[in-house]
Design a protein around this motif. Structure first.
Motif, short mmCIF file in Angstrom:
data_model
loop_
_atom_site.label_atom_id
_atom_site.label_comp_id
_atom_site.label_asym_id
_atom_site.label_seq_id
_atom_site.Cartn_x
_atom_site.Cartn_y
_atom_site.Cartn_z
N LEU A 1 28.40 3.61 12.29
CA LEU A 1 28.69 2.95 13.56
C LEU A 1 30.15 3.17 13.96
CD1 LEU A 1 27.79 0.90 15.80
CD2 LEU A 1 28.75 -0.87 14.33
N LEU B 1 24.81 -4.68 14.87
CA LEU B 1 25.91 -5.52 15.32
C LEU B 1 26.65 -6.02 14.08
CD1 LEU B 1 23.97 -7.65 17.97
CD2 LEU B 1 25.44 -5.68 18.41
N LEU B 2 27.97 -6.11 14.17
CA LEU B 2 28.74 -6.63 13.04
C LEU B 2 28.60 -8.14 13.01
CD1 LEU B 2 31.93 -4.46 13.63
CD2 LEU B 2 30.16 -4.10 11.90
N PRO B 3 28.08 -8.71 11.93
CA PRO B 3 27.77 -10.14 11.92
C PRO B 3 29.00 -11.03 12.08
CG PRO B 3 27.38 -9.16 9.75
CD PRO B 3 27.64 -8.04 10.70
N TRP B 4 30.19 -10.49 11.77
CA TRP B 4 31.40 -11.32 11.86
C TRP B 4 32.12 -11.21 13.19
CZ3 TRP B 4 30.49 -7.57 8.13
CH2 TRP B 4 31.07 -6.32 8.38
N ARG B 5 31.53 -10.52 14.16
CA ARG B 5 32.15 -10.46 15.49
C ARG B 5 31.18 -11.05 16.50
NH1 ARG B 5 35.20 -4.94 16.75
NH2 ARG B 5 36.82 -6.36 17.21
N TRP C 1 31.07 -17.40 10.99
CA TRP C 1 29.92 -16.64 11.46
C TRP C 1 28.74 -16.74 10.51
CZ3 TRP C 1 28.55 -12.73 8.08
CH2 TRP C 1 29.54 -12.31 7.18
N ARG C 2 29.02 -17.16 9.26
CA ARG C 2 27.93 -17.24 8.29
C ARG C 2 27.18 -18.55 8.36
NH1 ARG C 2 28.70 -15.78 2.31
NH2 ARG C 2 27.61 -13.79 2.43
N PHE D 1 27.40 0.77 8.74
CA PHE D 1 28.57 0.39 9.52
C PHE D 1 29.60 1.51 9.57
CE2 PHE D 1 27.55 -4.31 8.54
CZ PHE D 1 26.74 -4.37 9.67
N PRO E 1 36.90 -7.65 7.12
CA PRO E 1 36.02 -8.81 7.36
C PRO E 1 34.72 -8.75 6.58
CG PRO E 1 36.30 -7.49 9.37
CD PRO E 1 37.23 -6.93 8.36
#
Lengths: 255, 239
Positions: free
Chosen positions: A154, B88-92, A249-250, A151, A172
């Motif tokens: 990224l 991909l960012l899992p929280w977005r 999201w989880r 990340f 986050p």
């Protein structure tokens, strides 16, 4: 291989069975009422203590202690974790110190804190704050420094600024770890409270139970335990509710 | 690491590498490599694992600050990268992932457009965990498109997908390239993928470009396939 469909209200079945056994044994005269009073005796004592005003007073005192200590511990845990997780200087200054603090059992600090802060509220709040900040710091810091290096790459490719990177990726990404620490911290605040109130207090739930021990009132002790249990359960559920909201999201991963 | 060209000419290639050298712990991976990629060209880069394909791509992307090396490198201003994992960012939510690093209403409209283009219209509010592998990689493509790149770098972007999904993604990538005309550098280990997608196929050998082949899509693929497999050391009796 799965154990099958979950039973309705599954979590309540065990406790309900336990209370039923307890009530049955009491009614049959199998339990010594001085050691283990019947459920209805405990209930009656609870109502009595509530109406004469001692129980609400003790609860309020205990809650105030737990809440102040928790608030301070929470803030300290977050601030220190951010400082240590986001800067190398912060890490060098903070992390080793906290690890050292963690190695000393916090309840072992009680004698020293009484000498420093006196036997009033301040030392109780301070001890609870320490019990709370340690798990919050440890878990949040671990989550912050454990951000996936993919990340980071990224963020660089997408041209994120340092601030954007922290706000959109680091924070986050560290929230799940923070919530683990938060739940441990909540549990810790009750644990600290019980110990503190039973050794050095003139009010509060722990004090009430300590007095009851001196007078052999096992029903009052049980009332105190029930109240502690209710608080523990309620606060843990509250944290879990917030966690489910914030980490929505989880949800798709866990079911 | 990237040094910009001092003068602009009409024939200026999008990517220009001169004497590019990269080494890890004294082992030279790229050895004074020269390469020009003209604007709008679709280039595939083949090579054994460990041949330095990814090292080359990361150098062009400017992602190799900590790697020892020298040489000259010119790349366009707007470069997008597609990784092997969708990252991909899992929280977005999907749309917010596409818009990572961009702000404003205009960007959001472009993001929706890019998602529609890769066939993910209606999935803007989905979480990445709700996407299939192919869908996630489409979202990653949308994320790279939305920045209107002059150069698209792709590091085995379809390596983790199943064969059927991969075929669909090939068609999509080729179509997107035709429409937007970026230069593309696609790293792959799949000879067929390289020949189907690219106009020019390179084989990396001993730290340099060993084979440089222009693909005429009118001719049978078998011709190129044989040459490339041989360059990669796969001889006919093993095949």
């Amino acid at each position: 291989m799965s154990p099958g469909k979950r039973l309705p209200a599954a979590q309540l079945i065990g406790p309900a069975l336990f209370i039923a056994l307890w009530a049955g044994a009491s009614a049959a005269g199998q339990l010594d009422p001085a050691a283990i009073p019947a459920p209805w005796t405990v209930l009656r004592t609870g109502v009595h203590l509530w109406t004469d005003g001692t129980l609400p007073n003790d609860i309020l005192t205990s809650l105030r202690r737990a809440a102040s200590g928790f608030a301070i511990g929470l803030t300290a845990g977050i601030v220190l974790a951010l400082a240590a997780g986001l800067s190398r200087v912060g890490e060098a200054l903070i992390d080793g110190t906290v690890q050292l603090n963690r190695a000393i059992p916090t309840l072992g600090l009680i004698p020293l804190f009484i000498l420093w802060l006196g036997i009033g509220e301040t030392f109780k709040v301070a001890i609870i704050a320490i019990v709370v900040y340690i798990p919050i710091y440890l878990n949040t810091h671990a989550a912050l420094s454990g951000i996936d290096s993919r990340f980071v790459e990224l963020a660089e490719v997408q041209g994120l600024s340092k601030l954007q990177f922290v706000r959109q990726i680091v924070v986050p990404g560290a929230l799940p770890g923070f919530f683990v620490g938060l739940r441990l911290g909540v549990t810790g605040s009750w644990l600290g409270l019980v110990v503190l109130e039973q050794i050095n207090a003139t009010s509060g739930l722990g004090y009430m139970m300590f007095q009851a021990q001196n007078y052999g009132q096992s029903d009052v002790i049980l009332v105190g335990l029930v109240v502690y249990g209710v608080f523990g359960l309620a606060s843990d559920s509250a944290v879990r509710l917030i966690e489910r909201r914030v980490l929505s999201w989880r949800r798709t991963l866990s079911n | 690491m990237a040094t910009h060209a001092e003068q602009l000419t009409l024939a200026r290639p999008a990517v220009q590498l001169r004497g590019l050298t990269r080494s890890f712990d004294g082992r030279t991976v790229l050895d004074a490599l020269d390469l020009d990629i003209p604007a709008g060209q679709f280039v595939a880069l083949l090579g054994h694992s460990g041949s330095g394909k990814s090292t080359l791509l990361r150098a062009v992307a400017g992602l190799d600050h900590e790697v020892e090396g020298s040489g000259q490198l010119t790349a366009p201003e707007r470069v997008s990268v597609v990784f092997q994992d969708s990252r991909l960012l899992p929280w977005r939510r999907v749309l917010d992932n596409v818009l990572l690093g961009l702000e404003g209403k205009e960007a959001a409209a472009k993001g929706r457009e890019a998602l529609a283009e890769v066939g993910l219209k209606g999935r803007e509010r989905a979480w990445p965990s709700e996407l299939s592998g192919g869908e996630a990689q489409r979202a990653a493509l949308a994320r790279s498109l939305v920045r209107e790149p002059e150069l698209l770098l792709a590091d085995e972007p379809f390596g983790a997908l199943d064969a059927l999904t991969r075929i669909k993604m090939h068609a999509l990538l080729r179509e997107l390239w035709r429409r937007h005309q970026p230069s593309v550098l696609l790293v792959t280990h799949d000879v067929d993928e390289a020949v189907v997608l690219a106009d020019r196929v390179l084989v990396l050998e001993a730290g340099r470009i060993g084979v440089d082949l222009v693909v005429d899509h009118g001719r049978p693929r078998e011709e190129y396939r044989g040459v490339l497999l041989e360059a990669l050391g796969v001889t006919s009796d093993v095949r």
